[in-house]
Design a protein around this motif. Structure first.
Motif, PDB file in Angstrom:
ATOM      1  N   GLY A 107     -41.360 -16.191 -43.226  1.00  0.00           N
ATOM      2  CA  GLY A 107     -40.514 -16.900 -44.172  1.00  0.00           C
ATOM      3  C   GLY A 107     -40.300 -16.173 -45.484  1.00  0.00           C
ATOM      4  O   GLY A 107     -39.744 -16.734 -46.425  1.00  0.00           O
ATOM      5  N   VAL A 108     -40.744 -14.922 -45.563  1.00  0.00           N
ATOM      6  CA  VAL A 108     -40.586 -14.129 -46.786  1.00  0.00           C
ATOM      7  C   VAL A 108     -39.862 -12.842 -46.409  1.00  0.00           C
ATOM      8  O   VAL A 108     -40.273 -12.149 -45.487  1.00  0.00           O
ATOM      9  CB  VAL A 108     -41.964 -13.799 -47.417  1.00  0.00           C
ATOM     10  CG1 VAL A 108     -41.819 -12.890 -48.607  1.00  0.00           C
ATOM     11  CG2 VAL A 108     -42.690 -15.073 -47.797  1.00  0.00           C
ATOM     12  N   GLU A 109     -38.804 -12.541 -47.129  1.00  0.00           N
ATOM     13  CA  GLU A 109     -38.016 -11.346 -46.808  1.00  0.00           C
ATOM     14  C   GLU A 109     -38.435 -10.160 -47.663  1.00  0.00           C
ATOM     15  O   GLU A 109     -37.605  -9.541 -48.336  1.00  0.00           O
ATOM     16  CB  GLU A 109     -36.530 -11.656 -46.968  1.00  0.00           C
ATOM     17  CG  GLU A 109     -36.050 -12.697 -45.979  1.00  0.00           C
ATOM     18  CD  GLU A 109     -34.567 -13.002 -46.104  1.00  0.00           C
ATOM     19  OE1 GLU A 109     -33.830 -12.163 -46.671  1.00  0.00           O
ATOM     20  OE2 GLU A 109     -34.161 -14.065 -45.639  1.00  0.00           O
ATOM     21  N   LEU A 110     -39.716  -9.857 -47.635  1.00  0.00           N
ATOM     22  CA  LEU A 110     -40.259  -8.730 -48.371  1.00  0.00           C
ATOM     23  C   LEU A 110     -41.109  -7.888 -47.430  1.00  0.00           C
ATOM     24  O   LEU A 110     -41.793  -8.417 -46.557  1.00  0.00           O
ATOM     25  CB  LEU A 110     -41.142  -9.203 -49.529  1.00  0.00           C
ATOM     26  CG  LEU A 110     -40.483  -9.995 -50.645  1.00  0.00           C
ATOM     27  CD1 LEU A 110     -41.542 -10.545 -51.593  1.00  0.00           C
ATOM     28  CD2 LEU A 110     -39.491  -9.147 -51.404  1.00  0.00           C
ATOM     29  N   SER A 111     -41.085  -6.579 -47.646  1.00  0.00           N
ATOM     30  CA  SER A 111     -41.954  -5.690 -46.880  1.00  0.00           C
ATOM     31  C   SER A 111     -43.346  -5.676 -47.509  1.00  0.00           C
ATOM     32  O   SER A 111     -43.533  -6.123 -48.644  1.00  0.00           O
ATOM     33  CB  SER A 111     -41.372  -4.271 -46.879  1.00  0.00           C
ATOM     34  OG  SER A 111     -41.447  -3.718 -48.187  1.00  0.00           O
ATOM     35  N   ILE A 112     -44.296  -5.138 -46.786  1.00  0.00           N
ATOM     36  CA  ILE A 112     -45.646  -4.970 -47.336  1.00  0.00           C
ATOM     37  C   ILE A 112     -45.557  -4.095 -48.589  1.00  0.00           C
ATOM     38  O   ILE A 112     -46.220  -4.366 -49.592  1.00  0.00           O
ATOM     39  CB  ILE A 112     -46.599  -4.348 -46.288  1.00  0.00           C
ATOM     40  CG1 ILE A 112     -46.805  -5.308 -45.102  1.00  0.00           C
ATOM     41  CG2 ILE A 112     -47.924  -3.951 -46.922  1.00  0.00           C
ATOM     42  CD1 ILE A 112     -47.465  -6.622 -45.454  1.00  0.00           C
ATOM     43  N   GLU A 113     -44.733  -3.076 -48.555  1.00  0.00           N
ATOM     44  CA  GLU A 113     -44.559  -2.199 -49.718  1.00  0.00           C
ATOM     45  C   GLU A 113     -44.055  -2.991 -50.926  1.00  0.00           C
ATOM     46  O   GLU A 113     -44.553  -2.817 -52.047  1.00  0.00           O
ATOM     47  CB  GLU A 113     -43.588  -1.073 -49.366  1.00  0.00           C
ATOM     48  CG  GLU A 113     -43.445  -0.044 -50.454  1.00  0.00           C
ATOM     49  CD  GLU A 113     -42.556   1.125 -50.045  1.00  0.00           C
ATOM     50  OE1 GLU A 113     -42.303   1.972 -50.918  1.00  0.00           O
ATOM     51  OE2 GLU A 113     -42.110   1.202 -48.883  1.00  0.00           O
ATOM     52  N   ASN A 114     -43.071  -3.877 -50.719  1.00  0.00           N
ATOM     53  CA  ASN A 114     -42.563  -4.710 -51.810  1.00  0.00           C
ATOM     54  C   ASN A 114     -43.668  -5.597 -52.381  1.00  0.00           C
ATOM     55  O   ASN A 114     -43.786  -5.750 -53.607  1.00  0.00           O
ATOM     56  CB  ASN A 114     -41.423  -5.614 -51.351  1.00  0.00           C
ATOM     57  CG  ASN A 114     -40.210  -4.900 -50.824  1.00  0.00           C
ATOM     58  OD1 ASN A 114     -39.520  -5.417 -49.944  1.00  0.00           O
ATOM     59  ND2 ASN A 114     -39.911  -3.715 -51.328  1.00  0.00           N
ATOM     60  N   ILE A 115     -44.481  -6.171 -51.511  1.00  0.00           N
ATOM     61  CA  ILE A 115     -45.563  -7.062 -51.947  1.00  0.00           C
ATOM     62  C   ILE A 115     -46.602  -6.287 -52.746  1.00  0.00           C
ATOM     63  O   ILE A 115     -47.091  -6.760 -53.774  1.00  0.00           O
ATOM     64  CB  ILE A 115     -46.177  -7.802 -50.742  1.00  0.00           C
ATOM     65  CG1 ILE A 115     -45.138  -8.766 -50.157  1.00  0.00           C
ATOM     66  CG2 ILE A 115     -47.457  -8.540 -51.135  1.00  0.00           C
ATOM     67  CD1 ILE A 115     -45.515  -9.374 -48.829  1.00  0.00           C
ATOM     68  N   VAL A 116     -46.927  -5.073 -52.301  1.00  0.00           N
ATOM     69  CA  VAL A 116     -47.883  -4.241 -53.041  1.00  0.00           C
ATOM     70  C   VAL A 116     -47.308  -3.886 -54.419  1.00  0.00           C
ATOM     71  O   VAL A 116     -48.023  -3.928 -55.422  1.00  0.00           O
ATOM     72  CB  VAL A 116     -48.279  -2.981 -52.244  1.00  0.00           C
ATOM     73  CG1 VAL A 116     -49.081  -2.021 -53.109  1.00  0.00           C
ATOM     74  CG2 VAL A 116     -49.075  -3.371 -51.004  1.00  0.00           C
ATOM     75  N   GLU A 117     -46.017  -3.566 -54.485  1.00  0.00           N
ATOM     76  CA  GLU A 117     -45.381  -3.283 -55.784  1.00  0.00           C
ATOM     77  C   GLU A 117     -45.545  -4.464 -56.734  1.00  0.00           C
ATOM     78  O   GLU A 117     -45.898  -4.289 -57.911  1.00  0.00           O
ATOM     79  CB  GLU A 117     -43.887  -3.001 -55.608  1.00  0.00           C
ATOM     80  CG  GLU A 117     -43.554  -1.653 -55.034  1.00  0.00           C
ATOM     81  CD  GLU A 117     -42.045  -1.487 -54.870  1.00  0.00           C
ATOM     82  OE1 GLU A 117     -41.326  -1.566 -55.888  1.00  0.00           O
ATOM     83  OE2 GLU A 117     -41.601  -1.281 -53.733  1.00  0.00           O
ATOM     84  N   LEU A 118     -45.289  -5.666 -56.239  1.00  0.00           N
ATOM     85  CA  LEU A 118     -45.448  -6.868 -57.059  1.00  0.00           C
ATOM     86  C   LEU A 118     -46.915  -7.078 -57.431  1.00  0.00           C
ATOM     87  O   LEU A 118     -47.231  -7.499 -58.541  1.00  0.00           O
ATOM     88  CB  LEU A 118     -44.891  -8.089 -56.326  1.00  0.00           C
ATOM     89  CG  LEU A 118     -43.379  -8.086 -56.101  1.00  0.00           C
ATOM     90  CD1 LEU A 118     -42.971  -9.175 -55.116  1.00  0.00           C
ATOM     91  CD2 LEU A 118     -42.625  -8.230 -57.420  1.00  0.00           C
ATOM     92  N   GLY A 119     -47.812  -6.770 -56.502  1.00  0.00           N
ATOM     93  CA  GLY A 119     -49.247  -6.876 -56.771  1.00  0.00           C
ATOM     94  C   GLY A 119     -49.690  -5.916 -57.866  1.00  0.00           C
ATOM     95  O   GLY A 119     -50.489  -6.268 -58.739  1.00  0.00           O
ATOM     96  N   ILE A 120     -49.164  -4.698 -57.844  1.00  0.00           N
ATOM     97  CA  ILE A 120     -49.498  -3.718 -58.883  1.00  0.00           C
ATOM     98  C   ILE A 120     -48.984  -4.196 -60.238  1.00  0.00           C
ATOM     99  O   ILE A 120     -49.683  -4.079 -61.257  1.00  0.00           O
ATOM    100  CB  ILE A 120     -48.938  -2.321 -58.527  1.00  0.00           C
ATOM    101  CG1 ILE A 120     -49.698  -1.755 -57.314  1.00  0.00           C
ATOM    102  CG2 ILE A 120     -49.029  -1.371 -59.722  1.00  0.00           C
ATOM    103  CD1 ILE A 120     -49.094  -0.492 -56.727  1.00  0.00           C
ATOM    104  N   GLU A 121     -47.791  -4.770 -60.265  1.00  0.00           N
ATOM    105  CA  GLU A 121     -47.264  -5.333 -61.512  1.00  0.00           C
ATOM    106  C   GLU A 121     -48.185  -6.438 -62.034  1.00  0.00           C
ATOM    107  O   GLU A 121     -48.491  -6.497 -63.231  1.00  0.00           O
ATOM    108  CB  GLU A 121     -45.851  -5.878 -61.281  1.00  0.00           C
ATOM    109  CG  GLU A 121     -45.219  -6.479 -62.513  1.00  0.00           C
ATOM    110  CD  GLU A 121     -43.843  -7.087 -62.261  1.00  0.00           C
ATOM    111  OE1 GLU A 121     -43.407  -7.887 -63.102  1.00  0.00           O
ATOM    112  OE2 GLU A 121     -43.203  -6.777 -61.226  1.00  0.00           O
TER     113      GLU A 121
END
Length: 182
Positions: A120-134
């Motif tokens: 249900g989320v249109e984000l890649s693992i890479e996108n999620i890690v980017e947000l996590g780093i932020e």
């Protein structure tokens, strides 16, 4: 009797810790809502936001501050038709987050060993890690400036990713300056 008193005194001090309220930024999914962003907060990816939340943390600082970023805390709702039990993108993707002090640096590891793309989320693992780093950077900078008296370095490492995965390019470092940039 003295031995029992000493043991009880020692065990109480081992389990005693200070509970403090900190501001923790988390990468959140907006799935289940009718919006793709939050008013007044810039978002990198539609349907997600890095947002601050108050959280009680006790234990080792900054290690437990880092762990709190990946905790799942549902968004409270004043309506009955919103029920998303899990909104933290790191928790949804089963990405483990750990911080430790090592050689005068804060080392933050995003462990992708068990990572899965959340439903249900249109984000890649890479996108999620980017947000996590932020979220990590905002949490450490905000809370660190109030607690440190010198500049220190934070190293972000991506571990557990498949060899050659583009997410490993997100390994980074940043500095948190103490007062007067010392």
């Amino acid at each position: 009797m003295k031995t029992l008193f000493l043991f009880l005194s020692l065990s109480v001090s081992l389990f005693a810790s200070t509970k403090s309220v900190y501001q923790i930024w988390q990468p959140l999914s907006l799935a289940g809502t009718d919006v793709h962003g939050v008013v007044g907060i810039e978002n990198t990816y539609a349907g997600s936001v890095v947002m601050v939340r108050p959280m009680v943390v006790s234990g080792a600082i900054p290690e437990d501050l880092i762990a709190a970023i990946a905790l799942n805390v549902p968004i409270p709702s004043a309506t009955e038709n919103y029920a998303q039990p899990q909104v933290n993108l790191l928790a949804m993707a089963k990405i483990q987050l750990q911080g430790r002090l090592e050689n005068g640096k804060l080392v933050i590891e995003f462990d992708l060993s068990n990572a899965v793309a959340p439903e249900g989320v249109e984000l890649s693992i890479e996108n999620i890690v980017e947000l996590g780093i932020e979220a990590v950077q905002k949490t450490v900078e905000f809370n660190g400036k109030a607690q440190i008296d010198h500049t220190f370095i934070c190293d972000v490492k991506i571990v557990g990713a498949k060899e050659g995965s583009p997410v490993t390019k997100l390994n980074t470092s940043f500095a948190v300056e103490g007062p007067k940039g010392e």
